[in-house]
Design a protein around this motif. Structure first.
Motif, PDB file in Angstrom:
ATOM      1  N   LYS A   8      49.876  35.228  56.741  1.00 15.94           N
ATOM      2  CA  LYS A   8      50.705  36.384  57.135  1.00 15.94           C
ATOM      3  C   LYS A   8      52.139  36.198  56.645  1.00 15.94           C
ATOM      4  CE  LYS A   8      48.321  39.368  59.696  1.00 15.94           C
ATOM      5  NZ  LYS A   8      47.103  38.886  59.076  1.00 15.94           N
ATOM      6  N   GLU A  11      52.389  36.735  52.984  1.00 17.74           N
ATOM      7  CA  GLU A  11      52.328  38.173  52.677  1.00 17.74           C
ATOM      8  C   GLU A  11      53.665  38.852  52.986  1.00 17.74           C
ATOM      9  OE1 GLU A  11      47.585  39.079  53.559  1.00 17.74           O
ATOM     10  OE2 GLU A  11      49.038  39.361  55.151  1.00 17.74           O
ATOM     11  N   THR A  12      54.227  38.503  54.150  1.00 15.94           N
ATOM     12  CA  THR A  12      55.484  39.141  54.559  1.00 15.94           C
ATOM     13  C   THR A  12      56.601  38.811  53.575  1.00 15.94           C
ATOM     14  OG1 THR A  12      54.729  38.856  56.814  1.00 15.94           O
ATOM     15  CG2 THR A  12      57.043  39.419  56.550  1.00 15.94           C
ATOM     16  N   TRP A  14      56.144  37.953  50.265  1.00 18.07           N
ATOM     17  CA  TRP A  14      55.908  38.336  48.873  1.00 18.07           C
ATOM     18  C   TRP A  14      55.558  39.802  48.651  1.00 18.07           C
ATOM     19  CZ3 TRP A  14      57.544  35.827  44.855  1.00 18.07           C
ATOM     20  CH2 TRP A  14      57.846  34.468  45.000  1.00 18.07           C
ATOM     21  N   VAL A  15      54.788  40.415  49.558  1.00 14.96           N
ATOM     22  CA  VAL A  15      54.303  41.780  49.265  1.00 14.96           C
ATOM     23  C   VAL A  15      55.467  42.759  49.021  1.00 14.96           C
ATOM     24  CG1 VAL A  15      52.971  43.740  50.141  1.00 14.96           C
ATOM     25  CG2 VAL A  15      52.022  41.436  50.283  1.00 14.96           C
ATOM     26  N   LYS A  48      46.249  45.429  49.787  1.00 11.50           N
ATOM     27  CA  LYS A  48      46.689  44.149  50.383  1.00 11.50           C
ATOM     28  C   LYS A  48      47.395  43.249  49.383  1.00 11.50           C
ATOM     29  CE  LYS A  48      42.359  43.428  51.677  1.00 11.50           C
ATOM     30  NZ  LYS A  48      41.761  44.765  51.399  1.00 11.50           N
ATOM     31  N   ARG A  49      47.229  43.522  48.078  1.00  9.16           N
ATOM     32  CA  ARG A  49      47.860  42.731  47.000  1.00  9.16           C
ATOM     33  C   ARG A  49      47.355  41.297  46.962  1.00  9.16           C
ATOM     34  NH1 ARG A  49      48.845  47.630  45.631  1.00  9.16           N
ATOM     35  NH2 ARG A  49      50.939  48.453  45.988  1.00  9.16           N
ATOM     36  N   LEU A  50      46.091  41.085  47.410  1.00  5.51           N
ATOM     37  CA  LEU A  50      45.550  39.723  47.454  1.00  5.51           C
ATOM     38  C   LEU A  50      45.550  39.054  46.087  1.00  5.51           C
ATOM     39  CD1 LEU A  50      42.387  39.841  49.754  1.00  5.51           C
ATOM     40  CD2 LEU A  50      44.422  38.408  50.031  1.00  5.51           C
ATOM     41  N   LEU A  53      49.021  37.949  44.969  1.00  5.12           N
ATOM     42  CA  LEU A  53      49.422  36.873  45.896  1.00  5.12           C
ATOM     43  C   LEU A  53      48.749  35.557  45.501  1.00  5.12           C
ATOM     44  CD1 LEU A  53      49.294  38.701  49.371  1.00  5.12           C
ATOM     45  CD2 LEU A  53      51.344  37.928  48.161  1.00  5.12           C
ATOM     46  N   TYR A 293      41.888  34.887  55.624  1.00 10.57           N
ATOM     47  CA  TYR A 293      41.635  36.336  55.482  1.00 10.57           C
ATOM     48  C   TYR A 293      40.279  36.702  56.079  1.00 10.57           C
ATOM     49  CZ  TYR A 293      40.298  40.698  53.242  1.00 10.57           C
ATOM     50  OH  TYR A 293      39.836  41.969  53.021  1.00 10.57           O
TER      51      TYR A 293
END
Ligand code: GRG
Length: 302
Positions: A8, A11-12, A14-15, A48-50, A53, A293
């Motif tokens: 999380k 993600e916070t 980089w996204v 989600k841009r997995l 990432l 995930y």
């Protein structure tokens, strides 16, 4: 930190950075306003841009920090290509879906002709972005070849071709695995491979990273099949129960829900074992955190 919190936090961090330049960059590279709008619509609909990432996390595991001038376009190229695949997969001639990323699908909003072109535009722009960088020509060429192999007729397109031919055919699990490896796994494989290429990692050191990528790819597809059975369209932002029916070519269809969940757990284990071949580091733990995930309790808690 628990590993789900680690993912999380990643993600916070980089996204938002990865997303910020997208709308303007797509518009700048498009010669038609309506086409640009259709391309932006699906790219910005909230994925989600997995994949990018994973590329950034792999670069970090190789000790290379992300330089937005040099790396942003090559890293986001895969997200453009992934979005093209979703737009084309949703078309009436393919899966004929109305909902994607929680929004009406591209063809519902723009019509099938413009949606096809938006996909074509994103596919082509992805290759342009792999080379829109001052990285060495050898790096650009390696990225271009690897993405063509992952996405093309020996990768994702081959998987999709098998998929449309097998709708009323009972595939043995081994053949289903090949289909998934091509359709879903190949782009996730490339996500990690791109991080290795961008960090100029010698090929003789790629193996554990790619084993991790392939385990992640298989787990991703098994989990996607499980979510299709146990989730609602509101939770997923796309239609669910599309695969319903005992004889379907899905992991739950073949193994039952519990069996599919066990296959998920086993596959995660394979990926975690691959990562243990790498020297212990915070960046290695970050790669491992991608497995959080998958909620392996989702089946029993439903
Ligand atoms: C049209 C050549 C062509 C290929 C389409 C991607 C694909 C192949 C089909 C989509 C159908 C599907 C269920 C694929 C497997 C799982 C998958 C790729 C899900 C979507 O990826 P996410 O969850 O989506 O990363 P977001 O929206 O978060 O980017």
């Amino acid at each position: 930190m628990p590993i789900d919190a680690q993912l999380k936090e990643f993600e916070t961090t980089w996204v938002p950075q990865l997303n910020a330049p997208l709308a303007a960059a797509i518009a700048a590279d498009s010669g038609d306003a309506r086409l640009a709008e259709a391309m932006q619509y699906s790219v910005l609909a909230g994925g989600k841009r997995l994949r990018p990432l994973l590329t950034v996390a792999t670069m970090q595991a190789r000790g290379v920090s992300f330089d937005s001038e040099r790396h942003w376009r090559p890293v986001m190229a895969l997200e453009l290509l992934h979005t093209y695949s979703l737009i084309h997969d949703d078309l009436p001639a393919m899966d004929n879906d109305d909902l994607r990323r929680g929004e009406p699908t591209n063809h519902v909003k723009f019509g099938a002709g413009m949606a096809t072109l938006a996909g074509d535009g994103l596919l082509t722009l992805a290759f342009q972005w792999l080379t829109a960088t001052d990285l060495p020509a050898q790096t650009q060429a390696a990225l271009t070849l690897a993405l063509a192999q992952a996405a093309g007729p020996h990768g994702m397109v081959a998987g999709q071709a098998k998929d449309i031919q097998s709708e009323h055919v009972d595939l043995p699990l081994a053949r289903l695995r090949v289909l998934h490896k091509e359709k879903t796994g190949a782009l996730l494989h490339f996500a990690v491979q791109a991080g290795l290429i961008l960090s100029e990692t010698p090929q003789n050191q790629w193996e554990p990273y790619l084993q991790f990528a392939d385990a992640f790819g298989l787990a991703f597809q098994i989990y996607d099949d499980i979510l299709d059975v146990v989730s609602t369209p509101q939770e997923l932002g796309k239609a669910t129960q599309k695969d319903a029916g005992e004889a379907k070519n899905t992991y739950p269809g073949k193994l039952g829900l519990q069996g599919a969940n066990q296959a998920l757990i086993d596959t995660i284990q394979v990926g975690q074992t691959a990562l243990r071949a790498l020297p212990a580091s915070a960046a290695r733990n970050q790669l491992a955190a991608f497995f959080s995930y998958f909620d392996t309790k989702r089946v029993e808690n439903r």
